[in-house]
Design an enzyme around this catalytic site. Structure first.
Site, PDB file in Angstrom:
ATOM      1  CE  LYS A 139      -1.162  -4.184   3.547  1.00  0.00           C
ATOM      2  NZ  LYS A 139      -1.492  -5.463   2.903  1.00  0.00           N
ATOM      3  CB  SER A 165      -0.869   0.009   1.265  1.00  0.00           C
ATOM      4  OG  SER A 165      -1.447   1.275   1.483  1.00  0.00           O
ATOM      5  CE1 TYR A 189      -2.997  -0.251   5.646  1.00  0.00           C
ATOM      6  CE2 TYR A 189      -3.422  -2.588   6.006  1.00  0.00           C
ATOM      7  CZ  TYR A 189      -3.219  -1.513   5.149  1.00  0.00           C
ATOM      8  OH  TYR A 189      -3.246  -1.711   3.791  1.00  0.00           O
TER       9      TYR A 189
END
Ligand code: WQD
Length: 338
Positions: A152, A124, A148
């Site tokens: 990643k 992302s 979050y």
């Protein structure tokens, strides 16, 4: 030989599965259905005209995952499965680290012990952190502002370290900007559970009458109309980027390749709302509130590496995005429940 798609019943995963099926690939979907409806598989079979096997599994369960990989003779993997709500990750960091990192490690170990060495990872633009200036290029230092995002960043590092230790891996890291839109058939689309965190599904729910107005989080940003600017990329373009990435991994000598999947253009919140009003013929009432913590003013990709190396470029416009999203929402006002 089968392509394993973890999280393949999800929003981006399902649109990618359909394109793989339409390209005559054999696909196996592994999904725990914690954030996706089993009806998605019915829609995929309807649209592709092909059976779509589903194994309902927690990808963290390495033993079961390995058995499935053997049974279906898995040869390469698209890894979408993971928790992805920024705000939720702040409240439940351990759950996010355990699930996102644990499932990825279990998957990689299952691949490692089976000579499976081609993997595309769903990353992302959030890994560029809050200070990146746009257009953003892949060489930028990565960081995050929430658990979050850190999952990643950490998974990308795990993949790079793995490829150093075993250069027979062929790994594609795809950094999505803002995935939006729906399949043009109106039979696949974004179906967030509860109140949508993201802009477009919220706008679509206002248009269809599920919400009474959109709250715009800040109109005092240093942007042309004061609202946030993002790189909204049609989910169909994004799915096609995965197909190109798999083709690349089958031919490259590079153990790890990283690509921005974005349009390279920025669109403001107000511009997107106006486009959705044009597409739907509905008025979207808005109320302006304070900025949302953690939001940045402007984010859009430099997609030139994906264009030159993958031969991929986003093709759909904001109007395509809004007309496809409206067709999905208006025909499925309650999502996949119907
Ligand atoms: C876009 C713009 C908001 C909702 C997020 C995640 C990122 C990635 C993509 C997973 C911003 C504004 C939004 C609303 C609004 N997800 N907005 N009212 O924040 O760019 O990225 O989704 O990888 O990790 O952070 O997307 O759609 O939430 O917001 O005004 O009700 O819309 O302020 O300017 P974002 P978004």
């Amino acid at each position: 030989m089968t392509i394993l798609v973890t999280g393949g019943a999800g929003y981006i995963g399902s649109h990618t599965v359909l394109q793989l099926l339409q390209g005559d690939a054999d696909v196996l979907v592994a999904d725990d259905l914690s954030n996706a409806s089993p009806r998605v598989l019915d829609r995929l079979e309807e649209l592709s005209g092909r059976p779509v096997p589903l194994v309902r599994i927690d990808v963290s369960d390495g033993a079961s995952l390995g058995d499935v990989m053997d049974e279906y003779e898995v040869c390469e993997v698209l890894h979408f499965a993971g928790l992805k709500a920024v705000g939720e990750s702040v409240v439940e960091p351990l759950r996010y680290y355990r699930h996102n990192l644990g499932s990825t490690l279990a998957l990689l170990e299952a691949c490692q012990s089976r000579e499976v060495r081609r993997l595309v990872f769903s990353s992302s633009a959030t890994v560029y952190g809050p200070d990146a200036t746009s257009p953003v290029t892949e060489g930028r230092q990565t960081s995050a502002t929430n658990p979050y995002g850190w999952t990643k960043v950490m998974i990308e590092q795990i993949l790079r370290d793995l490829a150093v230790a075993d250069p027979t891996w062929r790994i594609g890291i795809l950094r999505y900007f803002n995935p939006v839109g729906a399949h043009p058939s109106g039979r696949l689309g974004e179906d967030p559970q509860g109140v949508p965190n993201n802009l477009l599904p919220f706008v679509a729910q206002v248009a269809v009458g599920r919400r009474d107005h959109l709250t715009i989080f800040g109109d005092d940003y240093p942007t042309p109309d004061g609202t946030g600017v993002r790189d909204f990329i049609h989910v169909e373009d994004l799915a096609r980027g995965h197909v190109h990435a798999l083709t690349h991994l089958r031919a490259t000598e590079e153990p790890v390749s990283t690509f921005n999947l974005g349009t390279g253009a920025g669109t403001s919140v107000r511009e997107l709302v106006a486009a959705f009003e044009r597409a739907s013929g509905r008025t979207i009432p808005v109320q302006v509130a304070e900025r949302r913590p953690g939001d940045i003013a402007i984010s859009y990709a430099d997609p030139s590496v994906a264009e030159s190396v993958l031969g991929w470029k986003a093709e759909k416009t904001i109007d395509d995005i809004c007309s496809d999203a409206w067709r999905w929402q208006s025909r499925n006002p309650e999502g996949y429940t119907a």
